[in-house]
Scaffold this motif. Structure first.
Motif, short mmCIF file in Angstrom:
data_model
loop_
_atom_site.label_atom_id
_atom_site.label_comp_id
_atom_site.label_asym_id
_atom_site.label_seq_id
_atom_site.Cartn_x
_atom_site.Cartn_y
_atom_site.Cartn_z
N VAL A 157 -5.35 26.08 -11.97
CA VAL A 157 -6.25 25.64 -11.21
C VAL A 157 -5.93 24.11 -11.13
CG1 VAL A 157 -8.89 24.95 -10.93
CG2 VAL A 157 -8.13 27.15 -11.84
N SER A 158 -5.72 23.54 -12.38
CA SER A 158 -5.42 21.91 -12.51
C SER A 158 -4.04 21.65 -11.85
CB SER A 158 -5.51 21.43 -13.79
OG SER A 158 -4.39 21.01 -14.11
N PHE A 159 -3.16 22.55 -11.78
CA PHE A 159 -1.73 22.65 -11.41
C PHE A 159 -2.01 22.49 -9.86
CE2 PHE A 159 0.98 25.20 -8.83
CZ PHE A 159 2.14 24.45 -8.83
N THR A 160 -2.62 23.25 -9.15
CA THR A 160 -2.58 23.25 -7.73
C THR A 160 -3.58 22.00 -7.19
OG1 THR A 160 -3.37 25.60 -8.27
CG2 THR A 160 -3.83 24.84 -5.82
N ARG A 161 -4.40 21.65 -8.07
CA ARG A 161 -5.28 20.40 -7.67
C ARG A 161 -4.03 19.12 -7.48
NH1 ARG A 161 -10.12 20.62 -11.33
NH2 ARG A 161 -11.33 22.52 -10.16
N TRP A 162 -3.22 19.15 -8.72
CA TRP A 162 -2.41 18.07 -8.79
C TRP A 162 -1.36 17.89 -7.82
CZ3 TRP A 162 -4.42 13.86 -10.42
CH2 TRP A 162 -5.18 13.92 -11.65
N LEU A 163 -0.67 19.43 -7.21
CA LEU A 163 0.37 19.48 -6.53
C LEU A 163 -0.07 19.00 -5.05
CD1 LEU A 163 3.34 20.04 -6.31
CD2 LEU A 163 2.93 22.33 -5.76
N ALA A 164 -1.40 19.67 -4.84
CA ALA A 164 -2.09 19.30 -3.62
C ALA A 164 -2.24 17.82 -3.29
CB ALA A 164 -3.48 19.96 -3.37
N ALA A 165 -2.75 16.99 -4.28
CA ALA A 165 -2.87 15.76 -4.27
C ALA A 165 -1.45 15.05 -4.26
CB ALA A 165 -3.46 15.22 -5.60
N THR A 166 -0.36 15.55 -4.61
CA THR A 166 0.90 15.10 -4.39
C THR A 166 1.38 15.12 -2.99
OG1 THR A 166 1.53 15.69 -6.69
CG2 THR A 166 3.28 14.94 -5.17
N LEU A 167 0.90 16.26 -2.64
CA LEU A 167 1.51 16.42 -1.10
C LEU A 167 0.79 15.64 -0.27
CD1 LEU A 167 2.22 20.31 -1.32
CD2 LEU A 167 3.82 18.40 -1.43
N VAL A 170 0.66 -1.09 -0.08
CA VAL A 170 -0.10 0.00 0.00
C VAL A 170 1.05 1.46 0.10
CG1 VAL A 170 -1.75 1.47 1.20
CG2 VAL A 170 -1.74 -1.01 1.18
N GLU A 171 2.01 1.31 0.80
CA GLU A 171 2.96 2.34 0.82
C GLU A 171 3.43 2.72 -0.67
OE1 GLU A 171 5.64 2.92 4.76
OE2 GLU A 171 5.33 1.00 3.93
N THR A 172 3.73 1.60 -1.01
CA THR A 172 4.40 1.55 -2.34
C THR A 172 3.53 2.19 -3.54
OG1 THR A 172 5.62 -0.41 -2.01
CG2 THR A 172 5.44 0.07 -4.31
N LEU A 173 2.24 1.74 -3.42
CA LEU A 173 1.31 2.35 -4.44
C LEU A 173 1.01 3.76 -4.34
CD1 LEU A 173 -0.96 -0.90 -4.89
CD2 LEU A 173 0.60 0.01 -6.38
N VAL A 174 0.89 4.10 -2.54
CA VAL A 174 0.66 5.55 -2.50
C VAL A 174 1.52 6.31 -3.04
CG1 VAL A 174 0.51 7.31 -0.51
CG2 VAL A 174 -0.83 5.13 -0.27
N LEU A 175 3.08 6.38 -2.89
CA LEU A 175 4.16 6.90 -3.28
C LEU A 175 4.17 6.92 -4.84
CD1 LEU A 175 6.22 8.65 -2.06
CD2 LEU A 175 7.93 6.94 -2.39
N LEU A 176 3.69 5.50 -5.46
CA LEU A 176 3.83 5.81 -6.95
C LEU A 176 2.83 6.70 -7.27
CD1 LEU A 176 4.81 4.36 -9.38
CD2 LEU A 176 3.27 2.67 -9.25
N ALA A 177 1.51 6.63 -6.84
CA ALA A 177 0.44 7.65 -7.23
C ALA A 177 0.88 9.13 -7.16
CB ALA A 177 -0.72 7.31 -6.36
N SER A 178 1.54 9.30 -5.95
CA SER A 178 2.08 10.74 -5.87
C SER A 178 3.16 11.08 -6.69
CB SER A 178 2.59 10.77 -4.32
OG SER A 178 3.61 11.29 -4.26
N SER A 179 4.08 10.23 -7.14
CA SER A 179 4.98 10.58 -8.27
C SER A 179 4.39 10.73 -9.65
CB SER A 179 5.65 9.30 -8.68
OG SER A 179 6.96 9.52 -9.29
N PHE A 180 3.08 10.09 -9.82
CA PHE A 180 2.29 10.30 -11.05
C PHE A 180 1.75 11.63 -10.94
CE2 PHE A 180 -1.91 9.59 -12.94
CZ PHE A 180 -1.45 9.52 -14.23
N THR A 181 1.07 12.20 -9.91
CA THR A 181 0.31 13.25 -10.14
C THR A 181 1.16 14.49 -9.80
OG1 THR A 181 0.13 13.05 -7.46
CG2 THR A 181 -1.77 12.48 -8.53
N CYS A 182 2.53 14.24 -9.27
CA CYS A 182 3.62 15.16 -9.44
C CYS A 182 3.82 15.43 -10.64
CB CYS A 182 4.88 14.70 -8.90
SG CYS A 182 6.09 15.92 -8.79
N GLY A 183 3.97 14.60 -11.67
CA GLY A 183 4.30 14.68 -12.91
C GLY A 183 3.27 15.58 -13.75
N LEU A 184 1.93 14.96 -13.39
CA LEU A 184 0.96 15.84 -13.93
C LEU A 184 0.83 17.36 -13.59
CD1 LEU A 184 -1.99 13.16 -13.81
CD2 LEU A 184 -0.66 13.73 -15.72
N ALA A 185 1.44 17.51 -12.22
CA ALA A 185 1.19 19.03 -11.73
C ALA A 185 2.10 19.77 -12.64
CB ALA A 185 1.51 19.00 -10.37
#
Lengths: 197, 121
Positions: A88-98, A63-78
């Motif tokens: 707006v979409s940048f703020t959302r993706w970076l907030a999701a990353t954090l 679960v830890e691995t998948l959470v971090l992988l998802a955050s790496s993905f959203t960081c790229g999208l941000a």
């Protein structure tokens, strides 16, 4: 890949700041290599305490691995959204990353607390010292990354997506992706292999 | 025009994410259901999967494949990879070799050290 995409990437990569930061990441990788080597050497030294197979929970680590992988993905999208000035979409993706980063950090701290409360702290055996050092080092990097991300988010909210902000965001995304690459090896070598042998 | 580039780069991120999830799941499945039945085979297989995933992320998240010449980042990355291999494999090799050649437990070792100390080095 179209020609225009290539020139877009080219411009970014020729920046000295990017290359300098990349070289810092490479030296950080060598630091992690030393911690990995230490952990693998110390692993048999369980000192009559629990061995790696006894205490590691692979499902939790997955679960830890998948959470971090998802955050790496959203960081790229941000970063991508920022490049195209979609604030707006940048703020959302970076907030999701954090937020995902915080969840991951919380899980690491929870696991550490669980081990220490059960009497399996870093002072118990060489194996546990190595484990806490390696995973703790990664956790420290994640903490630094979250602080950096929050500062960036504040800066961009206030000043907008200017050239400086984009450059800093580019460096941040490299750092964040790199932390996920290191975690793949922690997941494989510490958690998965700990259960195999 | 801009929109086309945007979706192209976005699709690269999505692709990298899904390949990473599949590789992670595969490694997890190898270990949990003990597909190979032999510990060493599982260990080698999941290490290879981890390396593959690192390359996938270097490509699709860090865009190493799109770097223009001279490829400084790729070069330093390959150099670092070799150094990491030397550090990790070298350390393990030296210590395992030492353990094999010394071939004594902690208590024997202690006795041996005491005797050597008496003799004077």
């Amino acid at each position: 890949m179209t020609k225009s995409t290539a020139t877009l990437m080219q411009k970014e990569h020729s920046s000295p700041a990017q290359l300098g930061f990349w070289l810092y990441i490479m030296s950080d990788l060598m630091l992690f290599a030393a911690f990995f080597a230490t952990y693998m050497i110390l692993r048999p030294g369980a000192n009559d305490g629990p061995s790696s197979g006894d205490i590691f929970d692979v499902n939790f680590a997955l679960v830890e691995t998948l959470v971090l992988l998802a955050s790496s993905f959203t960081c790229g999208l941000a970063y991508l959204a920022a490049k195209y000035k979609q604030k707006v979409s940048f703020t959302r993706w970076l907030a999701a990353t954090l937020v995902l980063g915080l969840v991951f950090l919380g899980m690491e701290i929870y696991e550490f607390a669980e081990f220490i409360l059960a009497g399996h702290g870093p002072d118990h055996s060489a194996f546990l010292s190595g484990f806490f050092s390696l995973v703790g080092l990664h956790g420290l990097h994640i903490t630094a990354g979250i602080i950096w991300g929050v500062v960036l988010l504040g800066y961009i909210t206030k000043r907008g997506l200017n050239k400086n902000a984009l450059r800093r965001l580019g460096l941040f995304s490299v750092f964040w992706h790199f932390l996920d690459v290191v975690w793949i090896f922690i997941f494989t070598i510490v958690y998965l292999m700990g259960v195999v042998s | 025009m801009k929109h086309k580039e945007y979706t192209k780069i976005r699709d690269r991120y999505i692709y990298g994410f899904f390949v990473s999830v599949v590789l992670t799941g595969l490694a997890y499945w190898f270990v949990v259901s003990d597909v190979f039945g032999v510990g060493i085979a599982t260990a080698v297989a999941i290490l290879l999967l981890a390396l593959l995933q690192a390359v996938v992320q270097a490509w699709y998240f860090l865009h190493l494949d799109e770097e223009s010449k001279p490829r400084w980042k790729t070069q330093s990355f390959v150099f670092t990879f070799i150094m990491v291999l030397i550090i990790v494999v070298g350390s393990l090799w030296v210590v395992m070799n030492m353990n094999y050649n010394m071939n004594m437990g902690p208590s024997d070792m202690r006795q041996y050290m005491i005797e050597q100390n008496k003799k004077g080095f």
